[in-house]
Design a protein around this motif. Structure first.
Motif, mmCIF file in Angstrom:
data_model
loop_
_atom_site.group_PDB
_atom_site.id
_atom_site.type_symbol
_atom_site.label_atom_id
_atom_site.label_comp_id
_atom_site.label_asym_id
_atom_site.label_seq_id
_atom_site.Cartn_x
_atom_site.Cartn_y
_atom_site.Cartn_z
ATOM 1 N N THR A 18 0.826 -1.204 0.000
ATOM 2 C CA THR A 18 0.000 0.000 0.000
ATOM 3 C C THR A 18 0.863 1.258 0.000
ATOM 4 O OG1 THR A 18 -0.295 -0.067 2.413
ATOM 5 C CG2 THR A 18 -2.012 -1.104 1.058
ATOM 6 N N ASP A 19 1.986 1.222 0.709
ATOM 7 C CA ASP A 19 2.892 2.378 0.697
ATOM 8 C C ASP A 19 3.427 2.638 -0.713
ATOM 9 O OD1 ASP A 19 2.548 2.786 3.406
ATOM 10 O OD2 ASP A 19 4.515 1.992 3.983
ATOM 11 N N ILE A 20 3.822 1.569 -1.400
ATOM 12 C CA ILE A 20 4.381 1.735 -2.750
ATOM 13 C C ILE A 20 3.324 2.249 -3.722
ATOM 14 C CG2 ILE A 20 5.381 0.544 -4.749
ATOM 15 C CD1 ILE A 20 6.780 -1.357 -2.737
ATOM 16 N N VAL A 21 2.150 1.624 -3.741
ATOM 17 C CA VAL A 21 1.136 2.060 -4.712
ATOM 18 C C VAL A 21 0.620 3.458 -4.381
ATOM 19 C CG1 VAL A 21 0.489 -0.282 -5.409
ATOM 20 C CG2 VAL A 21 -0.806 0.846 -3.620
ATOM 21 N N SER A 22 0.567 3.800 -3.109
ATOM 22 C CA SER A 22 0.171 5.144 -2.709
ATOM 23 C C SER A 22 1.205 6.165 -3.178
ATOM 24 C CB SER A 22 0.016 5.210 -1.192
ATOM 25 O OG SER A 22 -0.318 6.513 -0.789
ATOM 26 N N ASP A 23 2.492 5.863 -2.980
ATOM 27 C CA ASP A 23 3.571 6.745 -3.448
ATOM 28 C C ASP A 23 3.529 6.932 -4.961
ATOM 29 O OD1 ASP A 23 4.500 7.033 -0.857
ATOM 30 O OD2 ASP A 23 6.229 5.692 -1.121
ATOM 31 N N MET A 24 3.031 5.919 -5.672
ATOM 32 C CA MET A 24 2.948 5.989 -7.125
ATOM 33 C C MET A 24 1.707 6.768 -7.580
ATOM 34 S SD MET A 24 4.078 2.078 -8.034
ATOM 35 C CE MET A 24 3.954 2.282 -9.812
ATOM 36 N N GLY A 25 0.850 7.138 -6.635
ATOM 37 C CA GLY A 25 -0.328 7.925 -6.966
ATOM 38 C C GLY A 25 -1.580 7.127 -7.267
ATOM 39 N N TYR A 26 -1.563 5.828 -6.998
ATOM 40 C CA TYR A 26 -2.735 4.996 -7.243
ATOM 41 C C TYR A 26 -3.642 4.967 -6.026
ATOM 42 C CZ TYR A 26 -0.037 3.188 -11.196
ATOM 43 O OH TYR A 26 0.688 3.068 -12.346
ATOM 44 N N GLU A 27 -4.935 4.801 -6.263
ATOM 45 C CA GLU A 27 -5.881 4.509 -5.190
ATOM 46 C C GLU A 27 -5.782 3.023 -4.900
ATOM 47 O OE1 GLU A 27 -9.893 5.762 -5.860
ATOM 48 O OE2 GLU A 27 -9.245 7.653 -6.761
ATOM 49 N N PHE A 28 -6.159 2.618 -3.691
ATOM 50 C CA PHE A 28 -6.096 1.196 -3.367
ATOM 51 C C PHE A 28 -7.073 0.851 -2.259
ATOM 52 C CE2 PHE A 28 -3.166 3.281 -0.524
ATOM 53 C CZ PHE A 28 -3.463 2.698 0.705
ATOM 54 N N ASP A 29 -7.414 -0.423 -2.199
ATOM 55 C CA ASP A 29 -8.083 -1.049 -1.065
ATOM 56 C C ASP A 29 -7.234 -2.254 -0.714
ATOM 57 O OD1 ASP A 29 -10.383 0.608 -0.760
ATOM 58 O OD2 ASP A 29 -11.310 -0.380 -2.488
ATOM 59 N N ASP A 106 10.926 -1.015 -7.568
ATOM 60 C CA ASP A 106 11.273 -1.023 -8.996
ATOM 61 C C ASP A 106 10.559 -2.143 -9.742
ATOM 62 O OD1 ASP A 106 12.925 1.169 -8.649
ATOM 63 O OD2 ASP A 106 14.755 -0.023 -8.490
ATOM 64 N N GLU A 107 10.536 -3.336 -9.162
ATOM 65 C CA GLU A 107 9.857 -4.459 -9.802
ATOM 66 C C GLU A 107 8.358 -4.204 -9.884
ATOM 67 O OE1 GLU A 107 9.531 -9.330 -9.611
ATOM 68 O OE2 GLU A 107 10.169 -8.250 -7.811
ATOM 69 N N LEU A 108 7.785 -3.650 -8.825
ATOM 70 C CA LEU A 108 6.358 -3.367 -8.821
ATOM 71 C C LEU A 108 6.001 -2.332 -9.892
ATOM 72 C CD1 LEU A 108 4.079 -3.412 -5.861
ATOM 73 C CD2 LEU A 108 3.892 -1.465 -7.388
ATOM 74 N N ILE A 109 6.818 -1.316 -10.027
ATOM 75 C CA ILE A 109 6.595 -0.300 -11.068
ATOM 76 C C ILE A 109 6.646 -0.952 -12.455
ATOM 77 C CG2 ILE A 109 7.629 1.708 -12.210
ATOM 78 C CD1 ILE A 109 8.484 2.643 -9.356
ATOM 79 N N GLU A 110 7.637 -1.796 -12.670
ATOM 80 C CA GLU A 110 7.766 -2.482 -13.961
ATOM 81 C C GLU A 110 6.543 -3.350 -14.261
ATOM 82 O OE1 GLU A 110 10.649 -5.907 -15.804
ATOM 83 O OE2 GLU A 110 11.597 -4.386 -14.547
ATOM 84 N N ILE A 111 6.088 -4.104 -13.265
ATOM 85 C CA ILE A 111 4.911 -4.977 -13.440
ATOM 86 C C ILE A 111 3.678 -4.125 -13.747
ATOM 87 C CG2 ILE A 111 3.327 -6.535 -12.235
ATOM 88 C CD1 ILE A 111 5.655 -8.194 -12.465
ATOM 89 N N LEU A 112 3.446 -3.073 -12.966
ATOM 90 C CA LEU A 112 2.257 -2.231 -13.195
ATOM 91 C C LEU A 112 2.302 -1.562 -14.562
ATOM 92 C CD1 LEU A 112 1.536 -0.583 -9.736
ATOM 93 C CD2 LEU A 112 0.150 -2.266 -10.963
ATOM 94 N N ASN A 113 3.461 -1.099 -14.968
ATOM 95 C CA ASN A 113 3.577 -0.505 -16.307
ATOM 96 C C ASN A 113 3.203 -1.527 -17.370
ATOM 97 O OD1 ASN A 113 4.319 2.044 -15.430
ATOM 98 N ND2 ASN A 113 6.511 1.617 -15.561
ATOM 99 N N GLY A 114 3.641 -2.757 -17.203
ATOM 100 C CA GLY A 114 3.276 -3.814 -18.143
ATOM 101 C C GLY A 114 1.797 -4.125 -18.126
ATOM 102 N N VAL A 115 1.210 -4.216 -16.932
ATOM 103 C CA VAL A 115 -0.214 -4.527 -16.802
ATOM 104 C C VAL A 115 -1.064 -3.402 -17.391
ATOM 105 C CG1 VAL A 115 -2.086 -4.763 -15.112
ATOM 106 C CG2 VAL A 115 0.018 -6.069 -14.810
ATOM 107 N N PHE A 116 -0.725 -2.166 -17.076
ATOM 108 C CA PHE A 116 -1.560 -1.050 -17.510
ATOM 109 C C PHE A 116 -1.346 -0.687 -18.980
ATOM 110 C CE2 PHE A 116 -1.752 0.433 -12.859
ATOM 111 C CZ PHE A 116 -2.846 -0.377 -12.631
#
Length: 120
Positions: A18-29, A106-116
């Motif tokens: 949640t800290d990482i996705v929040s820092d990236m500007g995404y909403e989350f549950d 870094d890995e999470l950013i790479e994965i999300l960029n690929g998914v989105f």
């Protein structure tokens, strides 16, 4: 704004994600079980992060239930289990991507960029 649903039975892992996705500007549950994920998931989410090894329903059980529901939301499986057979089973049951714990930003950013950036 993209919205992410996080399911992990470890408070520590949920906090990291949640800290990482929040820092990236995404909403989350965030939820602590597969059962809670299945109660909450709907088409308003753009991505799901799913722990593989949880008490109660396992990540595999959740993937199978999502597949039965014809889920269209991309699912990123996160686990410490690195066996190829387990990874293959996840993809066979609808996982979009696979990450090993401990999750790095870094890995999470790479994965999300690929998914989105994939066509839905």
């Amino acid at each position: 704004m993209k919205k992410i649903l996080i399911a992990d039975d470890s408070f520590f892992q949920r906090k990291i994600l949640t800290d990482i996705v929040s820092d990236m500007g995404y909403e989350f549950d965030a939820v602590g079980s597969g059962e809670a994920l299945l109660e909450k998931v709907n088409d308003s989410y753009d991505c799901i992060f799913l722990d593989l090894l949880m008490d109660g329903m396992s990540g595999i059980d959740v993937l199978k239930a999502l597949k039965e529901r014809e889920n269209k939301v991309p699912v990123v499986v996160i686990t410490a289990d690195i066996q190829k057979a387990r990874k293959d089973e996840c993809f066979e049951n609808g996982a979009t991507a696979f990450m090993n714990k401990v999750v790095s930003k870094d890995e999470l950013i790479e994965i999300l960029n690929g998914v989105f950036n994939q066509p839905k």
